[in-house]
Write an enzyme that holds these catalytic residues in place. Sequence first.
Site, PDB file in Angstrom:
ATOM      1  CE  LYS A 138       0.676   1.934   3.365  1.00 29.06           C
ATOM      2  NZ  LYS A 138       1.916   2.430   4.076  1.00 29.06           N
ATOM      3  CE1 TYR A 223      -1.765   0.299   7.710  1.00 26.64           C
ATOM      4  CE2 TYR A 223      -0.427   2.243   7.303  1.00 26.64           C
ATOM      5  CZ  TYR A 223      -0.559   0.870   7.343  1.00 26.64           C
ATOM      6  OH  TYR A 223       0.505   0.067   7.022  1.00 26.64           O
TER       7      TYR A 223
HETATM    8  P1  NDP Z   1      12.450   1.154   2.227  1.00 25.85           P
HETATM    9  O1  NDP Z   1      13.033   2.423   1.750  1.00 25.85           O
HETATM   10  O2  NDP Z   1      12.916   0.611   3.529  1.00 25.85           O
HETATM   11  O3  NDP Z   1      12.667   0.001   1.134  1.00 25.85           O
HETATM   12  C1  NDP Z   1      12.306   0.176  -0.197  1.00 25.85           C
HETATM   13  C2  NDP Z   1      13.210  -0.699  -1.069  1.00 25.85           C
HETATM   14  O4  NDP Z   1      12.797  -0.544  -2.422  1.00 25.85           O
HETATM   15  C3  NDP Z   1      14.677  -0.284  -1.048  1.00 25.85           C
HETATM   16  O5  NDP Z   1      15.406  -0.840   0.020  1.00 25.85           O
HETATM   17  C4  NDP Z   1      15.158  -0.810  -2.384  1.00 25.85           C
HETATM   18  O6  NDP Z   1      15.442  -2.202  -2.272  1.00 25.85           O
HETATM   19  C5  NDP Z   1      13.921  -0.707  -3.280  1.00 25.85           C
HETATM   20  N1  NDP Z   1      14.003   0.401  -4.212  1.00 25.85           N
HETATM   21  C6  NDP Z   1      13.933   0.284  -5.559  1.00 25.85           C
HETATM   22  N2  NDP Z   1      14.053   1.476  -6.146  1.00 25.85           N
HETATM   23  C7  NDP Z   1      14.206   2.387  -5.159  1.00 25.85           C
HETATM   24  C8  NDP Z   1      14.380   3.794  -5.154  1.00 25.85           C
HETATM   25  N3  NDP Z   1      14.402   4.513  -6.291  1.00 25.85           N
HETATM   26  N4  NDP Z   1      14.507   4.425  -3.970  1.00 25.85           N
HETATM   27  C9  NDP Z   1      14.456   3.736  -2.817  1.00 25.85           C
HETATM   28  N5  NDP Z   1      14.299   2.381  -2.780  1.00 25.85           N
HETATM   29  C10 NDP Z   1      14.171   1.712  -3.932  1.00 25.85           C
HETATM   30  O7  NDP Z   1      10.879   1.368   2.245  1.00 25.85           O
HETATM   31  P2  NDP Z   1       9.792   0.503   3.022  1.00 25.85           P
HETATM   32  O8  NDP Z   1      10.207  -0.912   2.989  1.00 25.85           O
HETATM   33  O9  NDP Z   1       9.513   1.111   4.323  1.00 25.85           O
HETATM   34  O10 NDP Z   1       8.496   0.729   2.101  1.00 25.85           O
HETATM   35  C11 NDP Z   1       8.319   0.044   0.874  1.00 25.85           C
HETATM   36  C12 NDP Z   1       6.816  -0.068   0.562  1.00 25.85           C
HETATM   37  O11 NDP Z   1       6.184  -0.785   1.593  1.00 25.85           O
HETATM   38  C13 NDP Z   1       6.074   1.264   0.462  1.00 25.85           C
HETATM   39  O12 NDP Z   1       5.113   1.201  -0.557  1.00 25.85           O
HETATM   40  C14 NDP Z   1       5.409   1.414   1.817  1.00 25.85           C
HETATM   41  O13 NDP Z   1       4.245   2.203   1.789  1.00 25.85           O
HETATM   42  C15 NDP Z   1       5.096  -0.030   2.134  1.00 25.85           C
HETATM   43  N6  NDP Z   1       5.033  -0.295   3.580  1.00 25.85           N
HETATM   44  C16 NDP Z   1       3.958  -0.979   4.064  1.00 25.85           C
HETATM   45  C17 NDP Z   1       3.842  -1.248   5.405  1.00 25.85           C
HETATM   46  C18 NDP Z   1       2.698  -2.037   5.920  1.00 25.85           C
HETATM   47  O14 NDP Z   1       2.563  -2.161   7.139  1.00 25.85           O
HETATM   48  N7  NDP Z   1       1.860  -2.611   5.066  1.00 25.85           N
HETATM   49  C19 NDP Z   1       4.859  -0.772   6.363  1.00 25.85           C
HETATM   50  C20 NDP Z   1       5.984  -0.115   5.742  1.00 25.85           C
HETATM   51  C21 NDP Z   1       6.037   0.119   4.404  1.00 25.85           C
HETATM   52  P3  NDP Z   1      16.595  -2.909  -3.101  1.00 25.85           P
HETATM   53  O15 NDP Z   1      17.869  -2.248  -2.622  1.00 25.85           O
HETATM   54  O16 NDP Z   1      16.469  -4.310  -2.732  1.00 25.85           O
HETATM   55  O17 NDP Z   1      16.331  -2.634  -4.557  1.00 25.85           O
END
Ligand code: NDP
Length: 371
Positions: A138, A223
């Site tokens: 989401k 949420y």
């Molecule tokens: P993070 O920044 O921690 O992780 C995102 C990952 O996406 C990065 O580590 C990277 O992984 C990859 N990525 C690919 N392209 C990019 C870019 N241009 N910039 C940054 N990262 C990139 O974010 P979150 O994990 O916190 O959030 C990711 C998604 O999950 C969002 O949509 C957020 O809304 C959702 N979310 C949902 C939650 C829930 O409870 N349902 C809780 C937290 C987040 P890599 O290095 O492996 O490519």
Amino acid sequence: MNSRRDFLQKLTASAIALPFFTEHASAETKNKNDKPYDGPVLKVAIMGLGSYGTRVADAMVACKAAKLTGAISGTPSKIKAWQEKYGIPEKNCYNYENFDQVKNNPDIDAIYVITPNGLHKDQVIRVAKAGKHAISEKPMAVNAAEAREMVEACKKANVKLLVGYRMHFEANTLEVIRMRTSGELGKIYFFQGLSGFRIGDPTQWRLNKKLAGGGAMMDIGIYSINGARYMIGEEPIWITAQETKTDPVKFKEGVDETIQFQMGFPSGAVASCLSTYSMNGLDKFYLNGEKGFAEMQPSTGYGPIKGRTNKGELNLPHVTHQTVQMEEMSAIILQGKKPVVPVDGEEGLRDMIIIDAIFEAAKTGKKVMLK
Ligand code: NDP
């Protein structure tokens, strides 16, 4: 109501079995203590090995009906670490350039996209074209037009599209929904949703309009929107909204800091909500009907979810949300199970339509009517 009760009972039974396993419990320990599972298993690759992706991967260790089999990342060192930690073979690892090749990989049934919001649409469409089921985090997209494209692409490719709405499987949340649908709360008049935290690092993608699609609303306000819909059990017909920005340097054009919004529902029920990146600890739902109430705080955090109703404490046991979610999503994808509250692309699209309307109402100061 019986089927809901049955569902809750089943959920609670599996919930009781699961707390013995921490997020890091090994599959080996699990098998020793648990009855062997011989049902279908959803083979999942995670795309985006960031903070939430890691949380989901850890939670999946305790799953029986879903297994982490692949990883897609732009960071080779993370792939290596995941291969070691979760036992993912080299042939199931991809990057953002070559993941379309997953098409020919029978070890992956579904790809869970956990990247920044602005990337979900293109990535989910590529997943669909590769013939794999897609789970999108989401918000599923950054506006309703994108969300519609995703729904269409998955329909056309004949794959399922689900959105990571973990609260739709949370036992206490489902108990409040059961109380409302069974009439125990009477006619519903009011919902309050407060969603927020104080955001740090101004350079992170969550404060970048292109990658985030907005600010607090896309990330955390969603949420309260989603909660209003599943708590009241109706779809809103009008929206009003007011935006406050105290730091225009940190929260640039198109990146909302704080928005208060109100939603009107066909029955006459009203929701009053707050979405913010300025205040910590805002995570509260309050639902009131003519006969009773439910109050949850925290209401959408990783848990345990706590709260009370006019009947007493909400105390169904806590199970790691993402573990339950992935077990249930496996059943939805592989066995056609219908969840109490949908988690499909259409459900995600409804939230995106509302977010578009909230932004419009905040900008124009006018009441926005929804179909
Ligand atoms: P993070 O920044 O921690 O992780 C995102 C990952 O996406 C990065 O580590 C990277 O992984 C990859 N990525 C690919 N392209 C990019 C870019 N241009 N910039 C940054 N990262 C990139 O974010 P979150 O994990 O916190 O959030 C990711 C998604 O999950 C969002 O949509 C957020 O809304 C959702 N979310 C949902 C939650 C829930 O409870 N349902 C809780 C937290 C987040 P890599 O290095 O492996 O490519």
